[in-house]
Scaffold this motif. Structure first.
Motif, short mmCIF file in Angstrom:
data_model
loop_
_atom_site.label_atom_id
_atom_site.label_comp_id
_atom_site.label_asym_id
_atom_site.label_seq_id
_atom_site.Cartn_x
_atom_site.Cartn_y
_atom_site.Cartn_z
N LYS A 91 -18.72 -35.55 -24.61
CA LYS A 91 -19.71 -35.78 -25.66
C LYS A 91 -20.94 -34.94 -25.37
CE LYS A 91 -17.04 -38.92 -27.47
NZ LYS A 91 -16.27 -38.61 -28.69
N LEU A 92 -21.52 -34.36 -26.42
CA LEU A 92 -22.62 -33.43 -26.23
C LEU A 92 -23.94 -33.99 -26.75
CD1 LEU A 92 -20.87 -30.06 -27.21
CD2 LEU A 92 -21.13 -31.10 -24.94
N ARG A 93 -24.99 -33.84 -25.94
CA ARG A 93 -26.33 -34.27 -26.32
C ARG A 93 -27.12 -33.11 -26.93
NH1 ARG A 93 -28.44 -38.93 -27.10
NH2 ARG A 93 -27.63 -39.71 -25.09
N LEU A 94 -26.97 -31.92 -26.34
CA LEU A 94 -27.77 -30.78 -26.76
C LEU A 94 -26.99 -29.50 -26.52
CD1 LEU A 94 -30.56 -29.37 -27.48
CD2 LEU A 94 -31.08 -29.50 -25.02
N VAL A 95 -27.06 -28.58 -27.48
CA VAL A 95 -26.51 -27.24 -27.34
C VAL A 95 -27.64 -26.26 -27.61
CG1 VAL A 95 -24.91 -25.52 -28.25
CG2 VAL A 95 -24.17 -27.90 -28.00
N LEU A 96 -27.83 -25.30 -26.71
CA LEU A 96 -28.88 -24.30 -26.85
C LEU A 96 -28.25 -22.92 -26.81
CD1 LEU A 96 -32.02 -24.31 -27.11
CD2 LEU A 96 -32.11 -23.86 -24.66
N ASP A 97 -28.45 -22.15 -27.88
CA ASP A 97 -27.83 -20.83 -27.98
C ASP A 97 -28.86 -19.83 -28.49
OD1 ASP A 97 -25.87 -18.85 -27.92
OD2 ASP A 97 -24.97 -19.44 -29.81
N GLU A 98 -28.43 -18.59 -28.66
CA GLU A 98 -29.30 -17.55 -29.20
C GLU A 98 -29.68 -17.86 -30.65
OE1 GLU A 98 -27.68 -13.79 -30.34
OE2 GLU A 98 -25.64 -14.56 -30.44
N GLY A 99 -30.56 -17.08 -31.18
CA GLY A 99 -30.99 -17.22 -32.57
C GLY A 99 -32.47 -16.92 -32.67
N GLY A 100 -33.28 -17.91 -32.36
CA GLY A 100 -34.71 -17.68 -32.29
C GLY A 100 -35.09 -17.12 -30.94
#
Length: 488
Positions: A208-217
């Motif tokens: 289960k995932l709480r947070l995903v942080l990827d490129e973009g901004g």
């Protein structure tokens, strides 16, 4: 009669004065923002280590070119992984690595596997490097305070910063409050299966995932007209995407006797209509309203007057903004850009079939189906066939009031006190969209501070990132990992 006209005009003038007064009061009220602080001290040792690692990562030519030898490509991705192993040995010793083809997933286990996990993402593949560069594009040269080469910003720089942060924390014996995954796909630039396969792997494991942080901004300069300085732009939604082919048919023939309404003439007329009268609705969506609300206090008074009074000036903004900024315009509506064409194989032969291909990006208030129907209807007027080659809809919108968003936003403010901050609409495409269906907080933000030439160098010439920017990005990821107890 004259008295009535004078009375009416006086009343209208009074209303206008009242409206202007209300607008001015609102514009003045939003200006009270504390001055930005100075940039924090740079950790020179951290920046140097990260720069040396990124230099070696760039030397691996991880390009998925259509005509490339698969064995050569695999060798370059292996070279890239070897560079990571050499510079971040503790990370590879402690974290469990999974490879699906050349997509990579590292699992840093915590003592609380029952808690929802966090995914930090940055893809390993890069686009081809053509043209004349100041430094060879795969040299990884460190010169004039910057690491230079393809992938420095997009997105080996972020991946390097993630590994640097994890390596430092492992060296200090830090234990994460929840499981952390580092995900790096091998084919983001060609919309390949790397990220979806890793999402499916996590789903199969029951994660289960709480947070995903990827490129973009990123931390960029002047994100909207009327703004100066740097701003941390946190992407909260990603526009949809489609490649669509429009085809015109005819009997063909010799070019010496061209008929009226030939295939290319009809295609050209259709393209002109789409350019001049696009069938898409311009609207200031809730995410854009949040962005304007966050950025308006930093604008000069005339722009602040307009932006802080959307209730009155929305029609003006929708009419004027597209002329000021293509990026801001893309946040108002679906877009359709014609990028490819095909026709006869000889210059003196009329084509029996001619086509153009367009890249569409769907907006939240006119999603995939209505946007495609709109262009299909416009194409039909010119006798064109419409074929959708590939499409996916807009991502879900991150709640800016959620604990996860406020956590990332707070960190951006603490680590980049010299920059403003705002949520925004991601007009490009990222791997993050594949995780939207399994995680409500998929935030598109790479903590790299980039100036305008560096931003323009993405997919262009002379891509580079400042050494100090790498150090600051690593510091951001470190603080994020250390602070996960706040949301886990």
């Amino acid at each position: 009669m004259v008295e009535i006209i004078v009375c009416v005009l006086s009343g209208l003038l009074g209303v206008l004065v009242i409206l202007l007064g209300i607008c001015c009061v609102r514009a003045v009220a939003v200006k009270n923002r504390k001055p930005y602080a100075a940039a924090p001290p740079v950790d020179g040792a951290r920046s140097k280590k990260a720069a040396e690692a990124l230099s070696d990562m760039i030397k691996a030519q991880t390009v998925n070119a259509p005509d490339a030898d698969p064995e050569v490509v695999r060798g370059e991705f292996e070279k890239h992984r070897k560079a990571l192993e050499a510079h971040f040995p503790l990370t590879h010793k402690v974290c469990e690595r999974t490879l699906i083809n050349d997509a990579m997933l590292l699992h840093w286990k915590s003592k609380h596997p029952e808690r929802a996990a966090v995914v930090l993402m940055a893809h390993s593949d890069v686009v081809p490097a053509t043209g004349r560069w100041q430094y060879p594009p795969f040299s990884g040269e460190i010169a004039d305070g910057a690491v230079r080469g393809r992938g420095a910003v997009d997105t080996k720089g972020s991946l390097c910063a993630i590994f640097q942060a994890v390596e430092e924390l492992l060296a200090e014996g830090f234990e994460p409050p929840c499981d952390i995954y580092i995900e790096s796909s091998d084919n983001e630039e060609i919309s390949g299966p790397g990220a979806p396969s890793m999402r499916d792997e996590l789903t199969k494991r029951g994660v289960k995932l709480r947070l995903v942080l990827d490129e973009g901004g990123a931390v960029v300069t002047s994100p909207l007209p009327g703004l100066n300085g740097y701003y941390a732009m946190l992407g909260i939604v990603e526009k949809g995407f489609a490649n669509v082919r429009f085809t015109a048919r005819s009997a063909g023939g010799h070019a010496s006797a061209p008929p009226r309404n030939s295939p290319f003439a009809r295609l050209a007329a259709f393209i002109c209509e789409m350019e001049k009268r696009p069938p898409f609705k311009r609207q200031i969506s809730p995410p854009m309203r949040r962005m304007i609300s966050a950025l308006a206090p930093d604008m000069g008074f005339p722009m602040r007057l307009i932006m802080s009074n959307l209730w009155l000036f929305s029609p003006l903004i929708k009419a004027v903004v597209p002329r000021l900024s293509p990026v801001a315009s893309a946040m108002l509506s679906t877009t359709c850009a014609f990028t490819m064409s095909e026709g006869s194989q000889a210059a003196n032969v009329l084509p029996e079939t001619a086509s153009v291909t367009a890249n569409m990006r769907f907006i939240m208030h006119q999603t995939m189906v209505p946007s495609i129907e709109a262009v299909k209807k416009a194409a039909a007027k010119y006798g064109l066939e419409t074929e959708v080659l590939y499409a996916h809809d807009c991502s879900s919108i991150v709640d800016t009031g959620s604990d996860e968003y406020r956590f990332v936003s707070r960190l951006a403010g603490e680590l980049f006190p010299d920059a403003g901050q705002s949520p925004y609409i991601m007009v490009g495409g990222t791997d993050a969209r594949h995780f939207s269906e399994v995680c409500p907080a998929v935030i598109r933000f790479s903590p790299l501070m980039v100036n305008k030439p560096q931003l323009d160098s993405i997919h262009g010439l002379d891509e580079n990132i400042d050494v100090t920017a790498l150090g600051r990005a690593a510091g951001f990821y470190r603080r994020l990992i250390e602070g996960l107890a706040d949301i886990c």
